[in-house]
Design a protein around this motif. Structure first.
Motif, PDB file in Angstrom:
ATOM      1  N   ASN A 191       0.831  -1.218   0.000  1.00 14.26           N
ATOM      2  CA  ASN A 191       0.000   0.000   0.000  1.00 14.26           C
ATOM      3  C   ASN A 191       0.863   1.263   0.000  1.00 14.26           C
ATOM      4  OD1 ASN A 191      -2.313  -1.533   0.069  1.00 14.26           O
ATOM      5  ND2 ASN A 191      -2.334  -1.624   2.314  1.00 14.26           N
ATOM      6  N   ARG A 192       2.160   1.084   0.150  1.00 12.10           N
ATOM      7  CA  ARG A 192       3.046   2.256   0.155  1.00 12.10           C
ATOM      8  C   ARG A 192       3.184   2.807  -1.273  1.00 12.10           C
ATOM      9  NH1 ARG A 192       6.879   2.470   4.687  1.00 12.10           N
ATOM     10  NH2 ARG A 192       8.034   3.886   3.332  1.00 12.10           N
ATOM     11  N   PRO A 193       3.257   4.112  -1.396  1.00 13.92           N
ATOM     12  CA  PRO A 193       3.405   4.674  -2.746  1.00 13.92           C
ATOM     13  C   PRO A 193       4.768   4.368  -3.376  1.00 13.92           C
ATOM     14  CG  PRO A 193       3.461   6.408  -1.069  1.00 13.92           C
ATOM     15  CD  PRO A 193       3.113   5.138  -0.360  1.00 13.92           C
ATOM     16  N   ASN A 194       5.752   3.993  -2.566  1.00  9.16           N
ATOM     17  CA  ASN A 194       7.089   3.766  -3.143  1.00  9.16           C
ATOM     18  C   ASN A 194       7.367   2.286  -3.427  1.00  9.16           C
ATOM     19  OD1 ASN A 194       7.361   2.936  -0.455  1.00  9.16           O
ATOM     20  ND2 ASN A 194       9.521   3.562  -0.336  1.00  9.16           N
ATOM     21  N   VAL A 195       6.299   1.472  -3.514  1.00  5.29           N
ATOM     22  CA  VAL A 195       6.503   0.040  -3.794  1.00  5.29           C
ATOM     23  C   VAL A 195       5.679  -0.365  -5.020  1.00  5.29           C
ATOM     24  CG1 VAL A 195       6.235  -2.305  -2.895  1.00  5.29           C
ATOM     25  CG2 VAL A 195       6.970  -0.466  -1.368  1.00  5.29           C
ATOM     26  N   THR A 196       6.342  -1.034  -5.967  1.00  2.00           N
ATOM     27  CA  THR A 196       5.669  -1.514  -7.177  1.00  2.00           C
ATOM     28  C   THR A 196       5.875  -3.013  -7.283  1.00  2.00           C
ATOM     29  OG1 THR A 196       6.351   0.533  -8.247  1.00  2.00           O
ATOM     30  CG2 THR A 196       5.518  -1.191  -9.695  1.00  2.00           C
ATOM     31  N   LEU A 197       4.842  -3.715  -7.690  1.00  2.00           N
ATOM     32  CA  LEU A 197       4.941  -5.168  -7.855  1.00  2.00           C
ATOM     33  C   LEU A 197       4.845  -5.535  -9.327  1.00  2.00           C
ATOM     34  CD1 LEU A 197       4.905  -8.055  -6.578  1.00  2.00           C
ATOM     35  CD2 LEU A 197       2.405  -7.871  -6.570  1.00  2.00           C
ATOM     36  N   ILE A 198       5.802  -6.344  -9.759  1.00  2.00           N
ATOM     37  CA  ILE A 198       5.759  -6.847 -11.144  1.00  2.00           C
ATOM     38  C   ILE A 198       5.658  -8.366 -11.104  1.00  2.00           C
ATOM     39  CG2 ILE A 198       7.123  -7.141 -13.258  1.00  2.00           C
ATOM     40  CD1 ILE A 198       8.162  -4.345 -12.854  1.00  2.00           C
ATOM     41  N   ASP A 199       4.697  -8.898 -11.819  1.00  2.00           N
ATOM     42  CA  ASP A 199       4.554 -10.346 -11.942  1.00  2.00           C
ATOM     43  C   ASP A 199       5.396 -10.778 -13.141  1.00  2.00           C
ATOM     44  OD1 ASP A 199       3.824 -12.899 -12.537  1.00  2.00           O
ATOM     45  OD2 ASP A 199       1.683 -12.486 -12.792  1.00  2.00           O
ATOM     46  N   VAL A 200       6.486 -11.478 -12.892  1.00  2.00           N
ATOM     47  CA  VAL A 200       7.394 -11.792 -14.013  1.00  2.00           C
ATOM     48  C   VAL A 200       6.860 -12.899 -14.926  1.00  2.00           C
ATOM     49  CG1 VAL A 200       9.451 -10.983 -12.786  1.00  2.00           C
ATOM     50  CG2 VAL A 200       8.887 -13.423 -12.753  1.00  2.00           C
ATOM     51  N   ASN A 201       5.743 -13.506 -14.549  1.00  2.00           N
ATOM     52  CA  ASN A 201       5.107 -14.438 -15.493  1.00  2.00           C
ATOM     53  C   ASN A 201       4.435 -13.646 -16.607  1.00  2.00           C
ATOM     54  OD1 ASN A 201       5.595 -16.920 -13.976  1.00  2.00           O
ATOM     55  ND2 ASN A 201       4.312 -15.895 -12.455  1.00  2.00           N
ATOM     56  N   ALA A 202       3.813 -12.532 -16.213  1.00  3.90           N
ATOM     57  CA  ALA A 202       3.128 -11.691 -17.203  1.00  3.90           C
ATOM     58  C   ALA A 202       4.116 -10.771 -17.919  1.00  3.90           C
ATOM     59  CB  ALA A 202       2.057 -10.859 -16.507  1.00  3.90           C
ATOM     60  N   ASP A 203       5.162 -10.378 -17.196  1.00  5.43           N
ATOM     61  CA  ASP A 203       6.130  -9.413 -17.744  1.00  5.43           C
ATOM     62  C   ASP A 203       7.543  -9.907 -17.414  1.00  5.43           C
ATOM     63  OD1 ASP A 203       7.298  -7.178 -18.791  1.00  5.43           O
ATOM     64  OD2 ASP A 203       6.678  -5.813 -17.190  1.00  5.43           O
ATOM     65  N   PRO A 204       8.015 -10.882 -18.176  1.00  4.95           N
ATOM     66  CA  PRO A 204       9.269 -11.563 -17.811  1.00  4.95           C
ATOM     67  C   PRO A 204      10.507 -10.654 -17.821  1.00  4.95           C
ATOM     68  CG  PRO A 204       8.107 -12.752 -19.553  1.00  4.95           C
ATOM     69  CD  PRO A 204       7.413 -11.434 -19.395  1.00  4.95           C
ATOM     70  N   ILE A 205      11.458 -11.024 -16.987  1.00  4.32           N
ATOM     71  CA  ILE A 205      12.763 -10.358 -17.003  1.00  4.32           C
ATOM     72  C   ILE A 205      13.474 -10.804 -18.280  1.00  4.32           C
ATOM     73  CG2 ILE A 205      15.030 -10.224 -15.864  1.00  4.32           C
ATOM     74  CD1 ILE A 205      13.527 -10.872 -13.203  1.00  4.32           C
ATOM     75  N   VAL A 206      13.903  -9.828 -19.088  1.00  2.00           N
ATOM     76  CA  VAL A 206      14.604 -10.168 -20.326  1.00  2.00           C
ATOM     77  C   VAL A 206      16.105 -10.238 -20.055  1.00  2.00           C
ATOM     78  CG1 VAL A 206      15.106  -9.427 -22.694  1.00  2.00           C
ATOM     79  CG2 VAL A 206      12.810  -9.109 -21.737  1.00  2.00           C
ATOM     80  N   ARG A 207      16.614  -9.212 -19.401  1.00  2.99           N
ATOM     81  CA  ARG A 207      18.035  -9.194 -19.033  1.00  2.99           C
ATOM     82  C   ARG A 207      18.293  -8.073 -18.031  1.00  2.99           C
ATOM     83  NH1 ARG A 207      22.096  -6.663 -21.524  1.00  2.99           N
ATOM     84  NH2 ARG A 207      23.025  -8.623 -22.204  1.00  2.99           N
ATOM     85  N   ILE A 208      19.441  -8.158 -17.404  1.00  2.00           N
ATOM     86  CA  ILE A 208      19.911  -7.056 -16.569  1.00  2.00           C
ATOM     87  C   ILE A 208      20.707  -6.143 -17.507  1.00  2.00           C
ATOM     88  CG2 ILE A 208      21.208  -6.417 -14.474  1.00  2.00           C
ATOM     89  CD1 ILE A 208      19.112  -8.461 -13.709  1.00  2.00           C
ATOM     90  N   THR A 209      20.530  -4.857 -17.344  1.00  2.00           N
ATOM     91  CA  THR A 209      21.275  -3.897 -18.164  1.00  2.00           C
ATOM     92  C   THR A 209      22.216  -3.120 -17.239  1.00  2.00           C
ATOM     93  OG1 THR A 209      19.811  -2.012 -17.820  1.00  2.00           O
ATOM     94  CG2 THR A 209      19.150  -3.586 -19.538  1.00  2.00           C
ATOM     95  N   PRO A 210      23.094  -2.281 -17.774  1.00  2.00           N
ATOM     96  CA  PRO A 210      23.944  -1.477 -16.878  1.00  2.00           C
ATOM     97  C   PRO A 210      23.116  -0.595 -15.930  1.00  2.00           C
ATOM     98  CG  PRO A 210      24.835  -1.467 -19.101  1.00  2.00           C
ATOM     99  CD  PRO A 210      23.511  -2.179 -19.181  1.00  2.00           C
TER     100      PRO A 210
END
Ligand code: NA7
Length: 544
Positions: free
Chosen positions: A350-369
Motif C-alpha cells: 500500500n506504500r506509494p514507493n513500492v511496485t509489484l511486477i509479476d514476471v510471469n506476465a512481464d518476464p525479465i529479459v536481461r539485466i542492463t547497466p
C-alpha cells in the motif's frame, strides 16, 4: 592415531582428529560441545568469519527467526537457558548471532573452531579407515569420523541472469550480505524473489529506499508474525517452566511446544474453521495457523479452507485490487511451499514507493547497466537484491569433493536422487554422518529441537562404535533404500508434493525431483532413530 598418518606426507601428526565437523552453526557448535565432553578430539571447520552458520551469512535487512526464540534456542544447559535474555518474541539476526557467540564463549568452543576455512574435500581411506580432509588454507587433516553440519539452506542459488556482469549498480544475494551492511537511503531498489527471505526484506527496505520494485514469480502464502518485545514477566514465566516447555517441544511433531494435541478439521463446519483460523491469525506465527488442525497438510478440503482464509486476508489488506490479485496464491496448497511469516508484508504494497511486477506476465529479459529490462519496459535501479533461495538440503554437501569407498563420489551416489539411512548416513561413505541430511525432518519443524536430538543420536552412535572397538560404521544399502522409500511414501500422503518448492528440489534446474525432508515429524523420526540404536545400530554395519 591411524597407522599411516605420516604416510600422507602432508599431514602433521598433530592434525589428527577423532571427529572433524564441517560447519559452526547451531549444529556444529553443539556437536563440538557434546562430542568433546564425551572425550573425542574434535575440530570444527567453518567457512565464515564467525560462528553462526545461517545466522552469520543471512544478515540482510529484516532477517529474523520465524520460530519463537524461547523455543529456537538450546535446551541442553539449564544455566544457558536461564541466563540468556531474549528481547523479542522472534529474535532478529544480530541477536541470534550474539546468542551463538555467547554459546561459543560460554562453553570455550572457539579453541577448536577454525574460521575462514572451507572443507574443500574429504576422501575416505579404506586401508586406515579414516578421512583425509583438505581445507581451503592448504592443510590436510586426518579424522576417524566426518560430520557434515553444513546446513540445509546454505548453498546459495547463484543469480545467473543475463547481463548481470554489466550492471553498473550494486547487487547482493541475500545470503551473502556484506558485513558492513548496505545503505538503501534514497536508492532505487529491485528485489527478485518473494520466499521467506524476500518477504522479510521487502517491508524493511521499503522504509529506507526511495523506491522498491518487487519482481515476483510465485505469490506466497504469508501470515503475520506478530513480533513484539518480550517483557521480563513473560520471559520469567517461560524460564520458570522451561524444563516442561522443552519436553512438550520434543513431544510435538513440529518441535514447538504449543498448542498441544490437535483435532482434524475435515467435516468441521466452515464457519467454525474460519473462527479457529481467525484466532490463529491473531496469535501469529506458524504455530497459530499451521497447527490449527492436524490435517491441514494432508486434507485438500481443510487446506483449501485455510488457503481461502489467507487469500481473503490479502484482499482485505492490499488496497489496490490488481496488486492484491497478483499477490494471491491460487494454484498450490498452503504449506506446499514453505509458509512465510511476515511483519507488514502485504501492507507494504500500500506504500506509494513500492511496485509489484509479476514476471510471469512481464518476464525479465536481461539485466542492463542501468537496471532490469522486462518484456514491457525498463526499470532503472541502483541496487538489485536477489532473494532467490538455495540448493537446499543436499547442495552444501555436494559442494564438497566427498569420496567414499573406492573413490565413489557423493554426487554420483546421489545422481538419481539423494538417500541416506535415517537421513543420517550414506552407504559407501563409512564414518560419515549428516546433520540435516535428505530424509531428516529438520526443515519442517523447529530445527533446534531437531538438531539437539540428532547430535545426541550421533554422539550415542560414536560412543557405541568406540566401545565396540570398531574401525568403521557404514549405512547398509538396503537400510538406505528402505528409508528413502519411506520418506517418499510419507510425503505422498501429504500435499507437500503439489508445490514447486525447494522441498522437492524444483527450484534448482536439473536437480532430481523428490521430497527431500522427512514429513513424518520429529517425534516419529526420533522414535525410528531410538529403535535403530536399541536394535544394536540396525541398518549399519561395523567392521573391526
Ligand atoms: P525460497 O523460498 O527458495 O524463495 C526464492 C524466491 O526467489 C521465490 O520467490 C522464487 O520464485 C524466486 N526466484 C528464484 N529464482 C528466480 C528467478 N530466476 N526469477 C524470479 N524469481 C526467482 O528462498 P528464501 O531465501 O526466500 O527462503 C529459503 C528458506 O530460508 C526459507 O524457506 C526459510 O526456511 C529460510 P518461485 O517460488 O521459485 O517461483
Amino acid at each position: 592415531m591411524p597407522q599411516d598418518a605420516h604416510a600422507t606426507g602432508s599431514a602433521d601428526p598433530a592434525e589428527v582428529y577423532d571427529v572433524i565437523v564441517a560447519g559452526a552453526g547451531f549444529s556444529g557448535l553443539f556437536l563440538l560441545h557434546r562430542l568433546r565432553s564425551a572425550g573425542f578430539k574434535v575440530l570444527v571447520i567453518e567457512s565464515g568469519g564467525g560462528v553462526g552458520g545461517t545466522w552469520y551469512w543471512n544478515r540482510y535487512p529484516g532477517a529474523r527467526c520465524d520460530v519463537e526464540s524461547v523455543d529456537y534456542s538450546f535446551s541442553f544447559d539449564e544455566g544457558l537457558q536461564q541466563e540468556w535474555v531474549w528481547t523479542e518474541r522472534y529474535a532478529g539476526q544480530a541477536e541470534i548471532r550474539r546468542y551463538l557467540d555467547h554459546v561459543a564463549d560460554r562453553f570455550d568452543l572457539r579453541r577448536d573452531i577454525r574460521l575462514n576455512t572451507r572443507v574443500d574435500a574429504a576422501h575416505f581411506r579404506s586401508d586406515t579407515a579414516d578421512w583425509l580432509v583438505h581445507t581451503s588454507d592448504g592443510a590436510t587433516l586426518i579424522s576417524r569420523f566426518c560430520i557434515m553440519a553444513t546446513g540445509p539452506l546454505s548453498s546459495i542459488k547463484p543469480p545467473d541472469f543475463e547481463g548481470l556482469a554489466d550492471f553498473a549498480g550494486q547487487w547482493y544475494h541475500s545470503a551473502r550480505w556484506p558485513q558492513e551492511g548496505v545503505d538503501f537511503t534514497g536508492k532505487r531498489v529491485a528485489v527478485i524473489g518473494t520466499g521467506s527471505t524476500g518477504v522479510q526484506i521487502i517491508p524493511t527496505v521499503a522504509k529506507l529506499a526511495e523506491h522498491v520494485t518487487v519482481l515476483q514469480r510465485t505469490p506466497n502464502y504469508s501470515i503475520p508474525a506478530r513480533n513484539r518485545p518480550m517483557s521480563k514477566e513473560e520471559l520469567d514465566e517461560v524460564k520458570a517452566t522451561y524444563a516442561d516447555r522443552r519436553v512438550r517441544a520434543r513431544m510435538a511433531a513440529s518441535g514447538v511446544p504449543n498448542p498441544p494435541v490437535l483435532e482434524p478439521g475435515e467435516g468441521v463446519p466452515e464457519d467454525e474453521k474460519r473462527a479457529h483460523f481467525e484466532r490463529g491469525w491473531a496469535i501469529g506465527g506458524v504455530v497459530g495457523i499451521l497447527r490449527a488442525y492436524s490435517d491441514i497438510i494432508t486434507s485438500t478440503e481443510v487446506n483449501e479452507s485455510l488457503a481461502r482464509f489467507v487469500r481473503d486476508k490479502i484482499a482485505d489488506t492490499v488496497h489496490d485490487p490488481v496488486t492484491a490479485e497478483k499477490l494471491t496464491p491460487r494454484d498450490y496448497p498452503l504449506g506446499a511451499k514453505r509458509l512465510c511469516v511476515d511483519s507488514n508484508y502485504f501492507e507494504t504494497y500500500n506504500r506509494p514507493n513500492v511496485t509489484l511486477i509479476d514476471v510471469n506476465a512481464d518476464p525479465i529479459v536481461r539485466i542492463t547497466p542501468r537496471g532490469i529490462q522486462t518484456a514491457t519496459g525498463h526499470i532503472d535501479v541502483d541496487i538489485i537484491v536477489f532473494a532467490i533461495g538455495f540448493d537446499a538440503i543436499t547442495g552444501a554437501v555436494k559442494e564438497i569433493d566427498i569420496r567414499g569407498r573406492e573413490g565413489l563420489t557423493i554426487q554420483d551416489h546421489w545422481r538419481e536422487g539423494p538417500k541416506a539411512h535415517l537421513g543420517l548416513a550414506v552407504n559407501g561413505f563409512p564414518n560419515m554422518f549428516l546433520m540435516t541430511g535428505p530424509g531428516s525432518p529438520a526443515v519442517l519443524g523447529n530445527v533446534v529441537t531437531f538438531l539437539e536430538q540428532q547430535v545426541e543420536m550421533i554422539a550415542t552412535i560414536l560412543e557405541m562404535v568406540r566401545s565396540d572397538g570398531a574401525r568403521t560404521i557404514e549405512a547398509e544399502q538396503e537400510a538406505e533404500n528402505t528409508w528413502a522409500a519411506h520418506v517418499q511414501e510419507i510425503a505422498s500422503q501429504t500435499l507437500f508434493m503439489k508445490g514447486k518448492s525447494w522441498f522437492i528440489g524444483a527450484n534448482i534446474e536439473g536437480k532430481p525431483v523428490g521430497f527431500l525432508p522427512y514429513a513424518g515429524g520429529l517425534v516419529r523420526y526420533h522414535a525410528e532413530c531410538e529403535a535403530m540404536v536399541e536394535a544394536g545400530l540396525r541398518g549399519f554395519s561395523l567392521t573391526k
